[in-house]
Write an enzyme that holds these catalytic residues in place. Structure first.
Site, mmCIF file in Angstrom:
data_model
loop_
_atom_site.group_PDB
_atom_site.id
_atom_site.type_symbol
_atom_site.label_atom_id
_atom_site.label_comp_id
_atom_site.label_asym_id
_atom_site.label_seq_id
_atom_site.Cartn_x
_atom_site.Cartn_y
_atom_site.Cartn_z
ATOM 1 N N HIS A 33 23.116 27.640 21.308
ATOM 2 C CA HIS A 33 22.534 26.960 22.471
ATOM 3 C C HIS A 33 21.953 25.598 22.099
ATOM 4 O O HIS A 33 21.576 24.830 22.973
ATOM 5 C CB HIS A 33 21.486 27.845 23.161
ATOM 6 C CG HIS A 33 20.199 27.963 22.416
ATOM 7 N ND1 HIS A 33 19.049 27.320 22.795
ATOM 8 C CD2 HIS A 33 19.879 28.648 21.287
ATOM 9 C CE1 HIS A 33 18.077 27.620 21.960
ATOM 10 N NE2 HIS A 33 18.546 28.423 21.039
ATOM 11 N N CYS A 56 -2.738 22.093 21.620
ATOM 12 C CA CYS A 56 -3.186 22.347 22.986
ATOM 13 C C CYS A 56 -2.120 23.093 23.792
ATOM 14 O O CYS A 56 -2.437 23.752 24.773
ATOM 15 C CB CYS A 56 -3.505 21.031 23.670
ATOM 16 S SG CYS A 56 -4.112 19.781 22.534
ATOM 17 N N GLN A 109 19.671 22.308 13.864
ATOM 18 C CA GLN A 109 19.532 21.032 14.576
ATOM 19 C C GLN A 109 20.676 20.067 14.298
ATOM 20 O O GLN A 109 20.867 19.104 15.031
ATOM 21 C CB GLN A 109 18.197 20.378 14.216
ATOM 22 C CG GLN A 109 16.988 21.104 14.788
ATOM 23 C CD GLN A 109 16.955 21.111 16.316
ATOM 24 O OE1 GLN A 109 17.549 20.272 16.984
ATOM 25 N NE2 GLN A 109 16.270 22.104 16.883
ATOM 26 N N GLY A 117 20.173 32.161 16.354
ATOM 27 C CA GLY A 117 19.883 31.457 15.111
ATOM 28 C C GLY A 117 18.735 32.119 14.362
ATOM 29 O O GLY A 117 18.754 32.229 13.130
ATOM 30 N N THR A 118 17.754 32.569 15.118
ATOM 31 C CA THR A 118 16.613 33.255 14.501
ATOM 32 C C THR A 118 17.074 34.507 13.754
ATOM 33 O O THR A 118 16.684 34.736 12.595
ATOM 34 C CB THR A 118 15.593 33.623 15.597
ATOM 35 O OG1 THR A 118 15.010 32.413 16.089
ATOM 36 C CG2 THR A 118 14.503 34.534 15.075
ATOM 37 N N SER A 123 22.737 28.003 15.604
ATOM 38 C CA SER A 123 22.461 28.606 16.909
ATOM 39 C C SER A 123 23.229 27.851 17.982
ATOM 40 O O SER A 123 23.095 26.635 18.113
ATOM 41 C CB SER A 123 20.960 28.495 17.155
ATOM 42 O OG SER A 123 20.644 28.946 18.441
#
Lengths: 490, 490
Positions: A202, A326, A183, A69-70, A200
């Site tokens: 996956h 974080c 998505q 997808g990227t 994408s």
């Protein structure tokens, strides 16, 4: 062991596995070759393209397979920008696109192009009219807008974007719209008159290493060099054909179950959205409550280190993800949460895979409060009860001098002596969520109406201090550099 | 049904299949995630990287996985050129590199860089000293040579390149050497002090969609934007992890069998090299007879359309490939055969997969003569016997006028009236191998010492007319535009 990170990647769908195994014996040859092995491979590839194109809602010759997808986004954006170079050099994107889109946008800027990032509201949604205005206003001296990019739904908070409406504005402006459907494609085709689409495999239970890129006929497109003769010159290199076959087969399979599964998961997510704030103090559920993906819910917990919470949930058997700073080596909170202006600390994204049992969601809701309590206890954080009278790290006078030495104190407030900080807390050099925890610990040491000056150089403070004020009912007076000023309310 | 196109792609190795199946259950999650599924995926990825790096002969942190050998080459070349931009903008490549290298070189030229293509001899081999000289001489006003690329062995004719020696020249000149090891990595590591290396798993029996790119520590490298955090920032997008695991496992497996299998296949290829010219008239075996890949043999047949021969062999049960122009939509013969200056018509590449039985090679040698005869008969081509007295397409006078009208006739020969063409054949508009067939049909109609003027606009004639002259013992007098002059020998 429930896996609640479906928005990141899904296990192989049974149909994908079956298709993969069935095509291993015939899908290894080069489909460009004329011999029988090549012709068989070509037949598999053609059939996969037809199936995928039908699910996307385009013609087979408009669809190519890419390695991810990227890569679909990178190639789609670069190709459309180059193809429309004469029309202009401006690219309009939403501020909450996937990083692959934003990286491509940065590459465009580095090459001399301009990028307009359309902001979102607190739910993560762009305003269609504002997006339309950006299309018209983004023209530069060299020309107008070459391309617009909008995701169908956000990957971190699940909010659906007004793609159909934006596609209308794009058509009016004569600007092609690229939709990142990564998505949402499992749940249905993207509505509206889009020009390019990326997805994408996956994300819907297909294998990794397979992306889709659709480019409607008539869209000017010049794929970035170097290319070769494969995939209409849009995706060079020898592909993994069994993976492509598995991707197409599983997309059809998940579509057949999509409506029923969406309704079921939506109800489970509604429960999480309703119950988490009741079960855990100081939680903010983020994202649009209605116009959203059926399987994604995201919330943030005050006084919590997202990575620590993720590990605590992992130990309890639940796999989730987090957009908290974080968890990242960059120390910068998720660009999505930043664009939304919502709390980033203790951020958790729960994304339910198809087939998630209600009992697993029950178990998660049973485990979450203790996991949050545990992490807060480790950080000696306030826990819903009024904060303990802990000592501030430094005396006010000392910290005040430190602030002044930095030259960052002052600002609009200094004109009003009544607003002078009664107490200063120096949290510089401390990572989220410590600055907010230290702020919470001292707020009761100033009188109602008094102010606290928090010095914090963690970037997350920029989101989390105002979010904390809103959640706790204190008044956020603003920031100057790394100095945040907060007035205690009753 | 013997498959003799191993150099194009191999069926999945049993070990690859086993590794693929074994990792489907754990290789689907995002290895960048912190939860247990992500950690398991990361363990698989790390183990695959270690295994592959050991086989390549580099450190694991020097190796990344890409979506294909082609993408490895594109990224490797662009990244090394960008990283060395201050050193210069010249790229030195051999003239017989894979098209992925040449496409990347063209993209570099389009971006303002310079490319030096080092020629090869008739066996397809570069001269190491000439390559070394090109490194030193390719400096431009803006600087020197940024990068050199050399394949370990040629993909069309199997000739090995002097990589170790060229690597020495590169080291002396301070220029990084990128080795395209796609065809040889199954047989052993690339010797010498290379700086970058690219390879492709489906060439050794791994799955499609997996490339390797090694970049030695210390090599300046700036991967082309956009990138992401995956694979050291050198290969963006979510990869197919089970395919990567299968690729690494099968590389180890084929290496374990490589020496024995190479010796066995080399003997089979030696038989093909020796027997084909004895079995089939007018055949040229090309490529270095000794310094070559163990499993590849390439030959070209006069008066044969390569695509037709490929189909005839396919019907007889043998899958081979061809570098003839006739097989390609571009009408340009393979750049490799052109660079070698050898006959392109009727070109066949036989590349034996591991495990090829001697009986299959026997069967191929039994079938080939009839397949060639069949294709020649369809084209009414000469067949070893003296050519039939067929009529030339046009009378000499008529064709002579056509040539003059084109303004392409004349040239060095016109100064010598004795060299005037006694006969002109107009084959313009006809595709290979027709022009050479027509030339062969009329050569006996001029007296010994007389000349034929062949008009032919198929690009393949540029290779095939001189090659025909050499094979048939006639004298090639040269070409002017589309006019070729040949003198009949005894």
């Amino acid at each position: 062991m429930p896996y609640f990170d479906a928005a990141s990647s899904l296990p192989l769908h049974p149909v994908a596995r079956q298709a993969l195994l069935a095509s291993l014996d015939e899908g290894w040859a080069d489909p460009a070759r004329l011999h029988r092995e090549g012709r068989r491979a070509r037949l598999l590839l053609d059939a996969a393209r037809e199936a995928a194109a039908e699910a996307v809602g385009c013609r087979p010759d408009e669809l190519v397979f890419t390695p991810s997808g990227t890569r679909s986004l990178h190639t789609g954006i670069a190709g459309a920008l180059a193809g429309r170079r004469r029309a202009g050099r401006a690219l309009v994107v939403s501020a909450v696109e996937h990083s692959a889109v934003l990286h491509a946008a940065e590459a465009h800027e580095a090459g001399g192009g301009t990028v307009v990032r359309v902001p979102v509201d607190r739910t993560g949604r762009v305003d269609a009219a504002a997006f339309g205005a950006a299309l018209r206003e983004s023209g530069s001296p060299e020309g107008g807008t070459a391309l617009a990019c909008l995701q169908s739904a956000n990957h971190e908070v699940g909010t659906e974007q007004p793609v159909e409406e934006v596609a209308g504005f794009c058509a009016e402006a004569g600007v092609p719209l690229l939709v990142d459907a990564a998505q949402s494609l499992a749940w249905g085709p993207v509505p509206g008159r889009w020009s390019l689409l990326a997805a994408s495999a996956h994300k819907w239970g297909g294998p990794g290493g397979v992306g889709l890129l659709a480019v409607r006929k008539g869209v000017r497109f010049a794929p970035p060099a170097p290319v070769d003769e494969r995939e209409s010159g849009r995706s060079p290199g020898f592909a993994d054909l069994p993976a492509i076959v598995a991707a197409a087969a599983s997309l059809r399979a998940v579509r057949a179950e999509a409506d029923a599964e969406a309704a079921r998961l939506r109800a489970l997510v509604d429960r999480v959205r309703a119950e988490v704030p009741a079960l855990v103090p100081d939680v903010e559920v983020v994202g649009d409550p209605v116009r959203r993906l059926p399987h994604v819910v995201t919330f943030s917990c005050l006084y919590v280190d997202g990575e620590a919470l993720l590990h605590a949930l992992d130990r309890a058997g639940f796999s989730v993800s987090s957009g908290s700073s974080c968890t990242s080596s960059t120390l910068i909170p998720s660009h999505v949460l930043r664009a939304m202006g919502v709390l980033s600390e203790g951020n958790v994204r729960v994304s339910l895979p198809p087939g998630t049992a209600e009992a697993d969601v029950d178990a998660f809701l049973a485990v979450l409060p203790e996991a949050v309590r545990e992490v807060r206890a480790q950080l000696r954080a306030p826990s819903g009860a009024p904060p303990a009278p802990a000592a501030a790290d430094r005396e006010a006078g000392e910290a005040g001098r430190a602030g002044a030495a930095d030259g960052e104190d002052g600002g609009p407030e200094t004109a009003d002596p009544g607003r002078e900080a009664a107490l200063t807390v120096d949290s510089r050099g401390k990572r989220c969520p410590i600055p907010v925890i230290e702020l919470a610990k001292v707020i009761d040491r100033v009188p109602v109406g008094g102010t606290v000056l928090l010095l914090a150089d963690d970037e997350a403070a920029r989101l989390d201090v105002p979010a904390w004020c809103e959640m706790r009912g204190h008044e956020y007076l603003g920031a100057q550099g790394h100095a945040y000023r907060v007035r205690r309310s009753a």
